[in-house]
Design a protein around this motif. Structure first.
Motif, PDB file in Angstrom:
ATOM      1  N   LEU A  52       0.819  -1.207   0.000  1.00 15.51           N
ATOM      2  CA  LEU A  52       0.000   0.000   0.000  1.00 15.51           C
ATOM      3  C   LEU A  52       0.855   1.260   0.000  1.00 15.51           C
ATOM      4  CD1 LEU A  52      -2.802  -1.053   2.505  1.00 15.51           C
ATOM      5  CD2 LEU A  52      -2.900  -0.997   0.013  1.00 15.51           C
ATOM      6  N   ALA A  53       2.098   1.157   0.445  1.00 17.86           N
ATOM      7  CA  ALA A  53       2.965   2.334   0.423  1.00 17.86           C
ATOM      8  C   ALA A  53       3.306   2.766  -1.001  1.00 17.86           C
ATOM      9  CB  ALA A  53       4.249   2.044   1.199  1.00 17.86           C
ATOM     10  N   HIS A  54       3.225   1.859  -1.960  1.00 14.79           N
ATOM     11  CA  HIS A  54       3.527   2.187  -3.351  1.00 14.79           C
ATOM     12  C   HIS A  54       2.396   2.944  -4.039  1.00 14.79           C
ATOM     13  CE1 HIS A  54       6.528  -1.426  -3.431  1.00 14.79           C
ATOM     14  NE2 HIS A  54       7.029  -0.348  -2.834  1.00 14.79           N
ATOM     15  N   ILE A  55       1.272   3.096  -3.357  1.00 13.83           N
ATOM     16  CA  ILE A  55       0.151   3.813  -3.977  1.00 13.83           C
ATOM     17  C   ILE A  55       0.505   5.273  -4.200  1.00 13.83           C
ATOM     18  CG2 ILE A  55      -2.245   4.528  -3.625  1.00 13.83           C
ATOM     19  CD1 ILE A  55      -2.775   1.946  -2.216  1.00 13.83           C
ATOM     20  N   ALA A  56       1.343   5.814  -3.330  1.00 13.78           N
ATOM     21  CA  ALA A  56       1.724   7.224  -3.477  1.00 13.78           C
ATOM     22  C   ALA A  56       2.423   7.477  -4.816  1.00 13.78           C
ATOM     23  CB  ALA A  56       2.624   7.646  -2.319  1.00 13.78           C
ATOM     24  N   GLN A  57       3.087   6.483  -5.377  1.00 13.22           N
ATOM     25  CA  GLN A  57       3.738   6.648  -6.667  1.00 13.22           C
ATOM     26  C   GLN A  57       2.746   6.688  -7.825  1.00 13.22           C
ATOM     27  OE1 GLN A  57       6.513   3.427  -6.951  1.00 13.22           O
ATOM     28  NE2 GLN A  57       7.607   3.974  -5.058  1.00 13.22           N
ATOM     29  N   LEU A  58       1.513   6.212  -7.587  1.00  6.35           N
ATOM     30  CA  LEU A  58       0.484   6.194  -8.625  1.00  6.35           C
ATOM     31  C   LEU A  58      -0.535   7.305  -8.449  1.00  6.35           C
ATOM     32  CD1 LEU A  58      -0.217   2.338  -8.521  1.00  6.35           C
ATOM     33  CD2 LEU A  58       1.370   3.548 -10.029  1.00  6.35           C
ATOM     34  N   GLU A  59      -0.254   8.271  -7.567  1.00 12.67           N
ATOM     35  CA  GLU A  59      -1.254   9.291  -7.251  1.00 12.67           C
ATOM     36  C   GLU A  59      -1.597  10.154  -8.463  1.00 12.67           C
ATOM     37  OE1 GLU A  59      -2.091  12.553  -3.712  1.00 12.67           O
ATOM     38  OE2 GLU A  59      -0.127  11.588  -3.925  1.00 12.67           O
ATOM     39  N   HIS A  60      -0.633  10.387  -9.358  1.00 10.51           N
ATOM     40  CA  HIS A  60      -0.896  11.225 -10.530  1.00 10.51           C
ATOM     41  C   HIS A  60      -1.735  10.492 -11.576  1.00 10.51           C
ATOM     42  CE1 HIS A  60       2.604   8.768 -11.547  1.00 10.51           C
ATOM     43  NE2 HIS A  60       2.293   8.951 -12.812  1.00 10.51           N
ATOM     44  N   MET A  61      -1.962   9.172 -11.404  1.00  7.41           N
ATOM     45  CA  MET A  61      -2.728   8.382 -12.374  1.00  7.41           C
ATOM     46  C   MET A  61      -4.137   8.077 -11.897  1.00  7.41           C
ATOM     47  SD  MET A  61       0.348   5.707 -13.270  1.00  7.41           S
ATOM     48  CE  MET A  61      -0.656   4.791 -14.416  1.00  7.41           C
ATOM     49  N   LEU A  62      -4.503   8.531 -10.706  1.00 10.68           N
ATOM     50  CA  LEU A  62      -5.815   8.210 -10.157  1.00 10.68           C
ATOM     51  C   LEU A  62      -6.917   8.949 -10.902  1.00 10.68           C
ATOM     52  CD1 LEU A  62      -5.029   8.240  -6.337  1.00 10.68           C
ATOM     53  CD2 LEU A  62      -4.957   6.332  -7.946  1.00 10.68           C
ATOM     54  N   PRO A  63      -8.121   8.336 -11.027  1.00  9.26           N
ATOM     55  CA  PRO A  63      -8.492   6.980 -10.587  1.00  9.26           C
ATOM     56  C   PRO A  63      -7.876   5.905 -11.479  1.00  9.26           C
ATOM     57  CG  PRO A  63     -10.328   7.980 -11.739  1.00  9.26           C
ATOM     58  CD  PRO A  63      -9.265   9.041 -11.641  1.00  9.26           C
ATOM     59  N   LEU A  64      -7.563   4.758 -10.876  1.00  6.49           N
ATOM     60  CA  LEU A  64      -6.829   3.708 -11.568  1.00  6.49           C
ATOM     61  C   LEU A  64      -7.331   2.355 -11.091  1.00  6.49           C
ATOM     62  CD1 LEU A  64      -4.412   2.948 -13.436  1.00  6.49           C
ATOM     63  CD2 LEU A  64      -2.992   2.978 -11.370  1.00  6.49           C
ATOM     64  N   LEU A  65      -7.415   1.403 -12.042  1.00  2.00           N
ATOM     65  CA  LEU A  65      -7.803   0.045 -11.712  1.00  2.00           C
ATOM     66  C   LEU A  65      -6.568  -0.691 -11.182  1.00  2.00           C
ATOM     67  CD1 LEU A  65     -10.210  -1.966 -11.859  1.00  2.00           C
ATOM     68  CD2 LEU A  65      -9.271  -2.734 -14.040  1.00  2.00           C
ATOM     69  N   VAL A  66      -6.635  -1.162  -9.940  1.00  2.00           N
ATOM     70  CA  VAL A  66      -5.484  -1.774  -9.295  1.00  2.00           C
ATOM     71  C   VAL A  66      -5.896  -3.115  -8.690  1.00  2.00           C
ATOM     72  CG1 VAL A  66      -4.390   0.430  -8.785  1.00  2.00           C
ATOM     73  CG2 VAL A  66      -5.938  -0.605  -7.103  1.00  2.00           C
ATOM     74  N   ALA A  67      -4.886  -3.921  -8.373  1.00  2.27           N
ATOM     75  CA  ALA A  67      -5.058  -5.175  -7.650  1.00  2.27           C
ATOM     76  C   ALA A  67      -4.144  -5.133  -6.434  1.00  2.27           C
ATOM     77  CB  ALA A  67      -4.715  -6.369  -8.533  1.00  2.27           C
ATOM     78  N   VAL A  68      -4.725  -5.193  -5.247  1.00  7.25           N
ATOM     79  CA  VAL A  68      -3.990  -5.055  -3.986  1.00  7.25           C
ATOM     80  C   VAL A  68      -4.290  -6.277  -3.121  1.00  7.25           C
ATOM     81  CG1 VAL A  68      -3.481  -3.551  -2.045  1.00  7.25           C
ATOM     82  CG2 VAL A  68      -4.350  -2.567  -4.168  1.00  7.25           C
ATOM     83  N   ARG A  69      -3.269  -6.778  -2.471  1.00 10.18           N
ATOM     84  CA  ARG A  69      -3.449  -7.908  -1.559  1.00 10.18           C
ATOM     85  C   ARG A  69      -3.136  -7.463  -0.133  1.00 10.18           C
ATOM     86  NH1 ARG A  69      -4.406 -13.141  -2.055  1.00 10.18           N
ATOM     87  NH2 ARG A  69      -3.660 -14.622  -0.483  1.00 10.18           N
ATOM     88  N   GLY A  70      -4.017  -7.829   0.780  1.00  7.77           N
ATOM     89  CA  GLY A  70      -3.839  -7.447   2.169  1.00  7.77           C
ATOM     90  C   GLY A  70      -4.877  -8.116   3.051  1.00  7.77           C
TER      91      GLY A  70
END
Length: 424
Positions: A52-70
């Motif tokens: 989830l910490a890597h989400i900050a690197q995708l902030e300029h692309m939001l909204p974005l379809l992602v797959a996250v495990r947690g």
């Protein structure tokens, strides 16, 4: 002859109902496999997020379809009624079970739903680096396989039946109350899942930042207090100054003062350690709650919650698509065979009917008397020339092919042997 003279009445005689139904099922299955392939294609567009910490690197692309495990967590979880487990969401169904006896002697089970409860709390997806909020969790595909099921059956106590239940049992003499079955489906806290959905920036960022700042201020004030307690006092009457001002004291008093100062330093150190630990815990909690993002169901696209990883989920969808396509091909081939077979049979009957009409027309008969045939024509098939003579009666009325299955003359019904005649 009756079968040959029955003319096909309509085009429905050329169509097979079973074949058309099989072709329809095949077309529906092909459409379903096409939709499944579309889901796989949309799933390939999802961006895999390692933490989830890597989400900050995708902030300029939001909204974005992602797959996250947690892990699915909840700040204020509810409790499962049957086993007391802390859960994020639950659904309870209570049914009364009756045994119904039919006039034929057969006994069946009848279920009547009497109560349904559904409860859901705010869910979060969390890993070791942070936490984000989940929306529309109840609409996710695959959630049924993630939720656990607990079932309990309570046998009926006929002595504790209510008046309404007694009246119902009396009115329906063929039904006997067996008990109550309670089924509860729930999503436990800390369930590890993979969520595929749309990642957006959270609209409550300011409140999160404010809470984080207040917690940081509280931690700073606690640390400053502990530092003041650790500093030695000067000439303002502190224990160190008092000990220095009394050099003429005995060794006993000096040792006592030293022990008191050491005890004070140890207590101050322990207090500082406890405050630092509490501050670290607060900072860790603030870090988990400080990700201002929400994972929700996209307006168009996949939304999955599953215990499988992303590659395993894609393999599962591909396998389902292959199975659906195989069934579609099977139903398609079956329908084609049935339709072609029915059409070929109808065409053969139509050709036989037309041949029969031509024979009647050539003999000058318009079909008013089916017993009249053309001269020298077989009375059975009405197609080939007659070349078999029955020795008992002398009739030459059938062809060689039709005489194989005949033991009697078809005209006078006299049993005799057959003799083939060859004409010049």
């Amino acid at each position: 002859m009756a079968q040959l003279s029955d003319r096909p009445s309509s085009w429905m005689n050329f169509l097979s109902v079973g074949g058309l139904a099989s072709l329809g099922v095949s077309a529906a299955l092909f459409q379903l496999s096409k939709l499944q392939d579309g889901r796989i294609f949309e799933l390939d567009r999802a961006q895999l997020v390692e933490t989830l910490a890597h989400i900050a690197q995708l902030e300029h692309m939001l909204p974005l379809l992602v797959a996250v495990r947690g892990r699915i967590t909840c700040r204020e979880p509810t409790t499962c009624q049957l086993n007391g487990t802390s859960v994020v969401m639950r659904e309870l169904v209570e049914e009364e079970v009756y045994f119904k006896e039919h006039p034929s002697g057969r006994t069946t089970q009848e279920n009547f739903e009497v109560r349904r409860e559904r409860e859901q709390r705010e869910a979060f997806l969390e890993d070791r680096t942070g936490s984000i909020r989940l929306e529309n969790l109840e609409h996710a595909a695959g959630l049924t396989g993630v939720m656990e099921v607990k079932q309990e059956f309570r046998h009926a106590d006929l002595l504790q039946e209510t008046l309404m239940q007694a009246m119902l049992s009396k009115a329906l003499k063929s039904m006997v109350r067996h008990g109550v079955r309670i089924t509860e489906r729930y999503l436990p806290v800390d369930t590890t899942v993979t969520v595929v959905g749309e990642l957006v920036a959270d609209c409550v960022t300011s409140s999160v930042v404010g809470s984080r700042a207040s917690r940081s201020a509280a931690v700073d004030s606690s640390q400053q207090t502990s530092q003041k307690q650790q500093q030695p006092s000067g000439s303002d009457g502190s224990p160190a100054a008092a000990v220095a001002a009394r050099p003429a004291m005995g060794s006993r008093d000096a040792a006592l003062g030293t022990n008191i100062a050491s005890a004070g330093n140890v207590a101050a150190t322990a207090t500082a350690t406890a405050v630092a630990a509490a501050g670290a815990e607060l900072i860790g909690q603030a870090a988990l709650q400080a990700l201002p993002y929400t994972l929700r169901m996209p307006a168009r696209g996949p939304f999955h919650v599953t215990t499988l990883t992303l590659p395993q989920l894609r393999t599962s969808l591909e396998r389902a698509s292959i199975i659906i396509r195989a069934f579609a091909w099977g139903f398609g081939l079956l329908g084609t065979v049935l339709v072609v077979r029915k059409a070929a049979q109808a065409y053969h009957r139509l050709q036989s009917h037309r041949r029969f009409q031509r024979l009647l027309a050539s003999s000058g008969n318009n079909g008013e008397d089916d017993g009249v045939r053309g001269p020298g024509t077989c009375v059975v098939c009405l197609d080939r020339n007659s070349d078999i003579v029955f020795s008992g009666c002398g009739h030459m009325c059938v062809c060689n092919a039709c005489s194989v299955s005949l033991q009697k003359c078809p005209i006078c019904r006299v049993a005799s042997q057959t003799i083939r005649v060859f004409r010049p």
